[in-house]
Structure formats: structure tokens, C-alpha cells
Design an enzyme around this catalytic site. Structure first.
Site, mmCIF file in Angstrom:
data_model
loop_
_atom_site.group_PDB
_atom_site.id
_atom_site.type_symbol
_atom_site.label_atom_id
_atom_site.label_comp_id
_atom_site.label_asym_id
_atom_site.label_seq_id
_atom_site.Cartn_x
_atom_site.Cartn_y
_atom_site.Cartn_z
ATOM 1 N N HIS A 145 79.858 52.909 40.975
ATOM 2 C CA HIS A 145 81.066 52.092 40.770
ATOM 3 C C HIS A 145 80.649 50.795 40.085
ATOM 4 O O HIS A 145 80.415 49.776 40.723
ATOM 5 C CB HIS A 145 81.740 51.812 42.124
ATOM 6 C CG HIS A 145 83.102 51.180 42.000
ATOM 7 N ND1 HIS A 145 84.216 51.687 42.629
ATOM 8 C CD2 HIS A 145 83.532 50.082 41.323
ATOM 9 C CE1 HIS A 145 85.270 50.922 42.345
ATOM 10 N NE2 HIS A 145 84.871 49.942 41.563
ATOM 11 N N ASN A 191 82.346 45.578 31.828
ATOM 12 C CA ASN A 191 82.488 44.152 31.520
ATOM 13 C C ASN A 191 82.176 43.266 32.718
ATOM 14 O O ASN A 191 81.673 42.149 32.558
ATOM 15 C CB ASN A 191 83.891 43.865 30.982
ATOM 16 C CG ASN A 191 84.097 44.457 29.594
ATOM 17 O OD1 ASN A 191 83.617 43.917 28.609
ATOM 18 N ND2 ASN A 191 84.780 45.584 29.516
ATOM 19 N N HIS A 217 86.724 39.450 28.423
ATOM 20 C CA HIS A 217 87.282 40.255 27.325
ATOM 21 C C HIS A 217 87.375 39.450 26.022
ATOM 22 O O HIS A 217 87.222 39.998 24.940
ATOM 23 C CB HIS A 217 88.661 40.809 27.708
ATOM 24 C CG HIS A 217 88.576 41.910 28.719
ATOM 25 N ND1 HIS A 217 89.668 42.353 29.433
ATOM 26 C CD2 HIS A 217 87.534 42.660 29.148
ATOM 27 C CE1 HIS A 217 89.283 43.325 30.249
ATOM 28 N NE2 HIS A 217 87.993 43.512 30.099
ATOM 29 N N SER A 265 84.862 51.872 32.076
ATOM 30 C CA SER A 265 85.491 50.804 31.304
ATOM 31 C C SER A 265 86.763 51.313 30.644
ATOM 32 O O SER A 265 86.869 52.495 30.308
ATOM 33 C CB SER A 265 84.525 50.291 30.222
ATOM 34 O OG SER A 265 84.999 49.083 29.678
ATOM 35 N N THR A 266 87.718 50.403 30.476
ATOM 36 C CA THR A 266 88.969 50.730 29.787
ATOM 37 C C THR A 266 88.772 50.538 28.288
ATOM 38 O O THR A 266 88.400 49.437 27.864
ATOM 39 C CB THR A 266 90.100 49.769 30.251
ATOM 40 O OG1 THR A 266 90.184 49.808 31.669
ATOM 41 C CG2 THR A 266 91.431 50.169 29.648
ATOM 42 N N PRO A 267 89.008 51.579 27.484
ATOM 43 C CA PRO A 267 88.896 51.409 26.024
ATOM 44 C C PRO A 267 89.908 50.358 25.546
ATOM 45 O O PRO A 267 91.075 50.425 25.909
ATOM 46 C CB PRO A 267 89.244 52.790 25.464
ATOM 47 C CG PRO A 267 89.117 53.730 26.622
ATOM 48 C CD PRO A 267 89.424 52.933 27.847
ATOM 49 N N ARG A 268 89.426 49.376 24.770
ATOM 50 C CA ARG A 268 90.326 48.319 24.285
ATOM 51 C C ARG A 268 90.358 48.308 22.768
ATOM 52 O O ARG A 268 89.408 48.726 22.117
ATOM 53 C CB ARG A 268 89.830 46.953 24.772
ATOM 54 C CG ARG A 268 90.146 46.680 26.232
ATOM 55 C CD ARG A 268 89.776 45.270 26.625
ATOM 56 N NE ARG A 268 88.341 45.038 26.562
ATOM 57 C CZ ARG A 268 87.767 44.086 25.839
ATOM 58 N NH1 ARG A 268 88.485 43.267 25.093
ATOM 59 N NH2 ARG A 268 86.447 43.943 25.863
ATOM 60 N N GLU A 291 93.184 49.059 47.949
ATOM 61 C CA GLU A 291 92.413 47.815 47.796
ATOM 62 C C GLU A 291 93.120 46.651 48.465
ATOM 63 O O GLU A 291 92.510 45.664 48.860
ATOM 64 C CB GLU A 291 92.290 47.464 46.307
ATOM 65 C CG GLU A 291 91.109 48.036 45.614
ATOM 66 C CD GLU A 291 91.031 47.508 44.191
ATOM 67 O OE1 GLU A 291 90.263 46.557 43.974
ATOM 68 O OE2 GLU A 291 91.721 48.040 43.308
ATOM 69 N N ASP A 319 80.202 47.217 41.968
ATOM 70 C CA ASP A 319 81.511 46.907 41.396
ATOM 71 C C ASP A 319 81.346 46.112 40.101
ATOM 72 O O ASP A 319 81.546 46.632 39.016
ATOM 73 C CB ASP A 319 82.378 46.132 42.410
ATOM 74 C CG ASP A 319 83.871 46.203 42.078
ATOM 75 O OD1 ASP A 319 84.251 46.994 41.193
ATOM 76 O OD2 ASP A 319 84.658 45.479 42.706
#
Length: 346
Positions: free
Chosen positions: A16, A20, A66, A98-101, A203, A285
Site C-alpha cells: 500500500h 506521489n 501534484h 497512482s491515479t493517472p493524471r 477509513e 501508505d
């Protein structure tokens, strides 16, 4: 062998790690000096020793990061640095997420984002960095249902073209935004195409209904799961679903304490699941944001909950079973553990 050496030499599995959020102070310094026009202050990119932040403030830190990481070159540098740092910390198998940006201004696209992460993994392999790396493509809750579906399609494509490096989908982002039910179609599609599911669940305390829905999928692993069990305000039925399906939990001690979802280390839900004998994997994390590493997290768990070195070894070895890599990779990892054991327990 003193503790610091033991924990660093202990072979570890990290399941996990947000890309970034894992960027170290050293890499941040490189980025900040390259982008002085942004006037970014260091203190806005990490939560230091003895500090804590609300969950909202933690997400603010990510927004700052970011801004610094917005080109393919940045992503290549950040990913290779992160992989090498995990390897230096004794991590033998790593799943990054990771989230593709996309950034119109720099020409970064979601596709090139994933391609660059894969390129970095190959680059480290070619340089002989001693670590096996896989990638989970992340769905950010804030971006809604349509983007989630696009993300899954992108992940499916890379699952087939990346030679087994893209192995799953992560559902993450601000847990107070959106409802899990909106993501069910995307997650079901991902599961049907062979992608594994690692979902951030419970969470925050108010997610009982959502957790019940998502547990019906069921996920292959749960991120955090802080408020799943009855002692933390969860319910017996949620607990039963997790236990019956034997769904491993990814537990991040420092992150939860500094992010103020858990009051202190001794009250961390690791204790509950560990005593239950349930598959529990210690993770970082966001090692950069929370100023930690996996060795430190294992050492914290051991000192807080009175685990012997033998127990810590078993905990680290059992994490192999929870990896999303194919069985042959797990077998190789078990061999690695076996070969390293005598050095740690001489």
C-alpha cells in the site's frame, strides 16, 4: 544485531504505497529547486516528526505535490527514486499505486503517465535494483463514475501490454467524497477482466453502508479498514464478511495516527486483526508525506504490541501470500526469505 539493522535487513513486502505520497524529502528538494517559480515551501509537502494533520490537510499536501509532479520527466524521476528508496529499505516486492493524471499545459496524458511509471519499473530492473515492482492503477473518488470507467479501461489495456506489471485497481482519494455505489460498475468490470481490487474501506466512521456494498464484490484486499470492526464502531456483519472471505488488510500505522483517524499507536486496529489471526500486512501508505519507511513501521508495530523478532519475521513472510503477482513470483519471494533468514537469526 541491533534493532535498526534487523528491521532494515528484514526482507519486506510493501502493498500500500501511493506513488506521489511516497516521494522523499530529497526528491522533493530536487523538484522544488527545478520549479522555483511555484514558491513551494517544504513544510507543505510532508508531516514531520511529532506533527499530525486532519485528513483534509493531508489531501491538501497531495495537491501541492501534484503541482510539483506534472511532466513525464518528473514522473520518471519520482518513480525511479521511490523504487530505489524502497529497495534500500529492504523491500523485496513493491506494489505502487497512482491515479493517472493529465496536464494540458505540459502535455502529460493519462496514458503517458502509466507508460512512464512502467518505464521507470523497467529502468530500475535493468539497473539491477533488487526489488520486484508491480503497479495498481488508482481510481480517485473525486473524479466520479465516468472517469472511473475510463481508468479501468486504461488498466485493462496495460494489464495486457505491460508484461504482467499492471495487476490491479485501487479505489482511493478523499473518503468523504462520493459514494462507493457509484463505482460498482467500474469495479465489477475490472474484476471480470482479471484485475485485482484493492479498495480503501471504512477509513472514516460514516461508511457502514458503503463498506457493506463494496465488501459484496468482494475486494481482494482492503486498505485501512479502520472502522470495520465493532470495537471501532463497525458492525459484526462487516467483520463477518471480511473474515469469511479472508480478505487481507493493508495497515498503515503512522499514516493513521498522523492523519488523526486513529488516536495513538497503542489503539491502532492492527492489534485487533493481528490477535484475530487475520491476514494483515504492514504498509507505509505515504512514506514521503508521513516521514516514515517500512522498517520503521515494522519496528513501531513490534515495540507497541510486544512482537518478538520471530513474530515480525512471520508477519513479513505471510505478506507474500497477499501480493497480486502471479504464483511463480510468490514462490521466488519465499525462496528469497528462506535464503536471508540465517543472516538475521544467527
Amino acid at each position: 544485531m541491533d534493532d535498526a539493522v534487523f528491521y532494515r535487513e528484514l526482507p519486506k513486502v510493501e502493498l500500500h504505497a501511493h506513488l506521489n505520497g511516497s516521494v522523499s524529502v530529497q526528491t522533493m528538494e530536487k523538484l522544488i529547486s527545478q520549479k522555483q517559480h511555484l514558491n513551494i515551501d517544504h513544510s507543505r509537502t510532508a508531516v514531520g516528526k511529532g506533527q499530525s494533520r486532519t485528513l483534509d490537510e493531508c489531501f491538501e499536501v497531495f495537491r501541492v505535490i501534484h503541482k510539483l509532479v506534472d511532466t513525464d520527466e518528473d514522473i520518471l524521476m519520482v518513480t525511479t527514486d521511490v523504487i530505489k528508496e524502497f529497495a534500500a529499505d529492504g523491500v523485496k516486492y513493491l506494489e505502487l499505486r497512482s491515479t493517472p493524471r493529465e496536464e494540458k499545459a505540459t502535455g502529460l496524458t493519462k496514458r503517458s503517465y502509466v507508460e512512464t511509471v512502467i518505464k521507470a519499473i523497467h529502468q530500475c530492473k535493468n539497473e539491477g535494483v533488487d526489488i520486484d515492482v508491480r503497479f495498481l492503477v488508482a481510481i480517485d473518488r473525486r473524479n466520479g463514475m465516468e472517469v472511473a470507467l475510463e481508468t479501468v479501461k486504461l488498466a485493462e489495456e496495460f494489464m495486457l501490454s505491460s508484461g504482467g506489471l499492471v495487476v490491479g485497481i485501487d479505489l482511493s482519494g478523499d473518503p468523504t467524497v462520493g459514494h462507493g455505489k457509484n463505482f460498482l460498475p467500474a469495479l465489477e468490470r475490472a474484476r471480470n477482466s482479471g484485475l485485482k481490487l484493492a479498495l480503501h474501506l471504512s477509513e472514516v466512521p460514516s461508511q457502514q453502508e458503503e463498506s457493506a456494498l463494496l465488501l459484496n464484490l468482494p475486494p481482494d484486499r482492503i486498505g485501512h479498514g479502520t472502522f470495520l470492526h465493532p470495537e471501532m464502531g463497525g458492525s459484526q456483519s462487516l467483520l463477518d464478511k471480511v473474515v469469511q472471505n479472508n480478505i487481507p488488510l493493508e495497515l498503515c500505522l503512522t499514516s493513521n495516527v498522523k492523519g488523526q483517524t486513529v488516536p495513538c499507536y497503542s489503539q491502532h486496529h492492527f492489534k485487533y486483526w493481528y490477535q484475530l489471526g487475520h491476514p494483515s500486512v504492514i504498509c507505509t501508505d505515504d512514506k514521503g508525506v508521513f516521514c516514515t519507511d517500512l522498517s520503521q513501521e515494522y519496528q513501531l508495530a513490534a515495540s507497541t504490541f510486544g512482537l518478538s523478532r520471530e513474530a515480525v519475521w512471520t508477519l513479513s513472510q505471510r505478506a507474500i501470500d497477499c501480493c497480486f503477482a502471479e504464483e511463480s513470483v510468490k514462490q521466488q519471494l519465499r525462496q528469497t526469505w528462506k535464503s536471508l533468514r540465517p543472516r538475521l537469526f544467527q
